[in-house]
Design an enzyme around this catalytic site. Sequence first.
Site, mmCIF file in Angstrom:
data_model
loop_
_atom_site.group_PDB
_atom_site.id
_atom_site.type_symbol
_atom_site.label_atom_id
_atom_site.label_comp_id
_atom_site.label_asym_id
_atom_site.label_seq_id
_atom_site.Cartn_x
_atom_site.Cartn_y
_atom_site.Cartn_z
ATOM 1 N N ASP A 25 1.617 -4.281 -10.477
ATOM 2 C CA ASP A 25 2.683 -3.276 -10.434
ATOM 3 C C ASP A 25 3.794 -3.620 -11.419
ATOM 4 O OD1 ASP A 25 3.867 -0.975 -9.578
ATOM 5 O OD2 ASP A 25 4.772 -1.863 -7.795
ATOM 6 N N GLY A 26 4.460 -2.574 -11.914
ATOM 7 C CA GLY A 26 5.653 -2.778 -12.743
ATOM 8 C C GLY A 26 5.490 -2.380 -14.201
ATOM 9 N N TRP A 30 8.704 -1.841 -16.663
ATOM 10 C CA TRP A 30 8.750 -2.724 -17.834
ATOM 11 C C TRP A 30 9.012 -1.881 -19.089
ATOM 12 C CZ3 TRP A 30 6.206 -3.142 -22.471
ATOM 13 C CH2 TRP A 30 6.264 -4.376 -23.136
ATOM 14 N N HIS A 42 1.581 0.322 -19.690
ATOM 15 C CA HIS A 42 0.174 0.163 -19.282
ATOM 16 C C HIS A 42 -0.622 -0.577 -20.367
ATOM 17 C CE1 HIS A 42 0.974 2.486 -15.769
ATOM 18 N NE2 HIS A 42 1.081 3.655 -16.387
ATOM 19 N N SER A 70 -5.330 3.951 -8.241
ATOM 20 C CA SER A 70 -5.535 4.280 -6.827
ATOM 21 C C SER A 70 -5.861 5.766 -6.650
ATOM 22 C CB SER A 70 -4.281 3.936 -6.022
ATOM 23 O OG SER A 70 -3.248 4.860 -6.333
ATOM 24 N N TRP A 74 -4.003 9.767 -8.804
ATOM 25 C CA TRP A 74 -4.446 11.059 -9.358
ATOM 26 C C TRP A 74 -3.292 12.069 -9.339
ATOM 27 C CZ3 TRP A 74 -8.471 11.094 -12.258
ATOM 28 C CH2 TRP A 74 -9.601 10.325 -11.968
ATOM 29 N N ARG A 76 -0.258 11.514 -10.333
ATOM 30 C CA ARG A 76 0.722 11.287 -11.412
ATOM 31 C C ARG A 76 0.628 12.413 -12.451
ATOM 32 N NH1 ARG A 76 1.889 4.914 -12.526
ATOM 33 N NH2 ARG A 76 2.300 4.454 -10.358
ATOM 34 N N LEU A 134 -17.320 -15.514 -13.644
ATOM 35 C CA LEU A 134 -16.398 -14.744 -12.795
ATOM 36 C C LEU A 134 -16.949 -13.346 -12.493
ATOM 37 C CD1 LEU A 134 -13.315 -14.480 -11.734
ATOM 38 C CD2 LEU A 134 -12.944 -13.284 -13.899
ATOM 39 N N ARG A 191 0.985 -9.376 -5.428
ATOM 40 C CA ARG A 191 1.538 -8.122 -5.932
ATOM 41 C C ARG A 191 2.708 -8.458 -6.844
ATOM 42 N NH1 ARG A 191 2.312 -2.316 -3.428
ATOM 43 N NH2 ARG A 191 3.386 -1.360 -5.178
HETATM 44 C C1 FPP Z 1 1.233 0.082 -11.701
HETATM 45 O O1 FPP Z 1 2.390 0.163 -12.492
HETATM 46 C C2 FPP Z 1 0.069 0.018 -12.552
HETATM 47 C C3 FPP Z 1 -0.873 1.001 -12.630
HETATM 48 C C4 FPP Z 1 -0.848 2.223 -11.833
HETATM 49 C C5 FPP Z 1 -1.991 0.891 -13.561
HETATM 50 C C6 FPP Z 1 -2.458 -0.486 -13.836
HETATM 51 C C7 FPP Z 1 -3.468 -0.416 -14.884
HETATM 52 C C8 FPP Z 1 -3.577 -1.264 -15.919
HETATM 53 C C9 FPP Z 1 -2.753 -2.465 -16.128
HETATM 54 C C10 FPP Z 1 -4.669 -1.040 -16.880
HETATM 55 C C11 FPP Z 1 -5.882 -1.566 -16.212
HETATM 56 C C12 FPP Z 1 -6.927 -1.876 -17.101
HETATM 57 C C13 FPP Z 1 -8.018 -2.580 -16.757
HETATM 58 C C14 FPP Z 1 -9.019 -2.844 -17.744
HETATM 59 C C15 FPP Z 1 -8.241 -3.085 -15.397
HETATM 60 P P1 FPP Z 1 3.338 1.406 -12.312
HETATM 61 O O2 FPP Z 1 3.008 2.405 -13.349
HETATM 62 O O3 FPP Z 1 3.262 1.914 -10.908
HETATM 63 O O4 FPP Z 1 4.713 0.722 -12.596
HETATM 64 P P2 FPP Z 1 6.102 1.109 -11.941
HETATM 65 O O5 FPP Z 1 5.988 0.786 -10.471
HETATM 66 O O6 FPP Z 1 7.043 0.189 -12.640
HETATM 67 O O7 FPP Z 1 6.356 2.552 -12.224
#
Ligand code: FPP
Length: 251
Positions: A25-26, A30, A42, A70, A74, A76, A134, A191
């Site tokens: 998360d974050g 960021w 992302h 999650s 969907w 968003r 892994l 988390r």
């Molecule tokens: C949460 O941050 C993160 C996500 C919803 C997406 C996470 C996905 C990736 C890091 C890419 C994954 C790629 C692979 C290959 C596994 P947020 O957008 O909710 O952040 P916020 O809480 O600061 O708004």
Amino acid sequence: MVQSNEIQSKLDNSRIPSHVAIIMDGNGRWAKQRGLDRSVGHQHGVDTVHTITESAIALGVKYLTLYAFSTENWNRPAAEVAALMALILNSMEESLFMKNNVRLLIIGDVERLPEEVRGPVLKLVERTAGNTGLTEIIALSYSSKWELTEVVRKIAREAIEGKCNPEAITEQDLDNHLATAGIPDPELLIRTGGEQRLSNFLLWQCAYSELYFCDTYWPDFSHEDFCKAIFDYQQRERRFGKTSEQIQQTT
Ligand code: FPP
């Protein structure tokens, strides 16, 4: 290669969790802090995925589960969903999995993924099936409530077909019908990003997981931060409902 660090040298290598699950998360915050579009957060989050994959390998973690998208995501904005889908697809490079001997598994409602994502991702699952290092489990279009509803549907069907007796259903039967069947439960759930909730992630599997929350936004989460989380985990006594004295007697 991930750089060794002081905290890593303090880890008890005989007590590395075999399965670590992460709510990454974050990314959005960021990016916002830097005046950038959320999608840039992302993109940097993908770099962290690669770092922490290497970190897990270096430390001897056997299973790493990452909450990438999650069921609720969907909802968003369409542009962000499209950017995330493209990113997920482009970041899953076969050569990286092969180089690191990583087996890929996907958990989630893959039927909801666009075909141009579902096809290549499932092909990669097939191609990496023989890798013995892994196991990386990416939760994509996943939520625990979706998963548990699927489990109930499957078991109900079996009951109707006379293949199981409802009175004889055990916890193990539920385990065997989960998307994670055959994978040990996570000992540690991390988390990032400062929130302290499970957000519909592995609710059954994390019944006895140690929870570790940190403020670091996912794009900044480093190998050292991962070591810190494992060090924190190693300071805890896992009692599984027993008393401390009972645990001491068995160790
Ligand atoms: C949460 O941050 C993160 C996500 C919803 C997406 C996470 C996905 C990736 C890091 C890419 C994954 C790629 C692979 C290959 C596994 P947020 O957008 O909710 O952040 P916020 O809480 O600061 O708004």
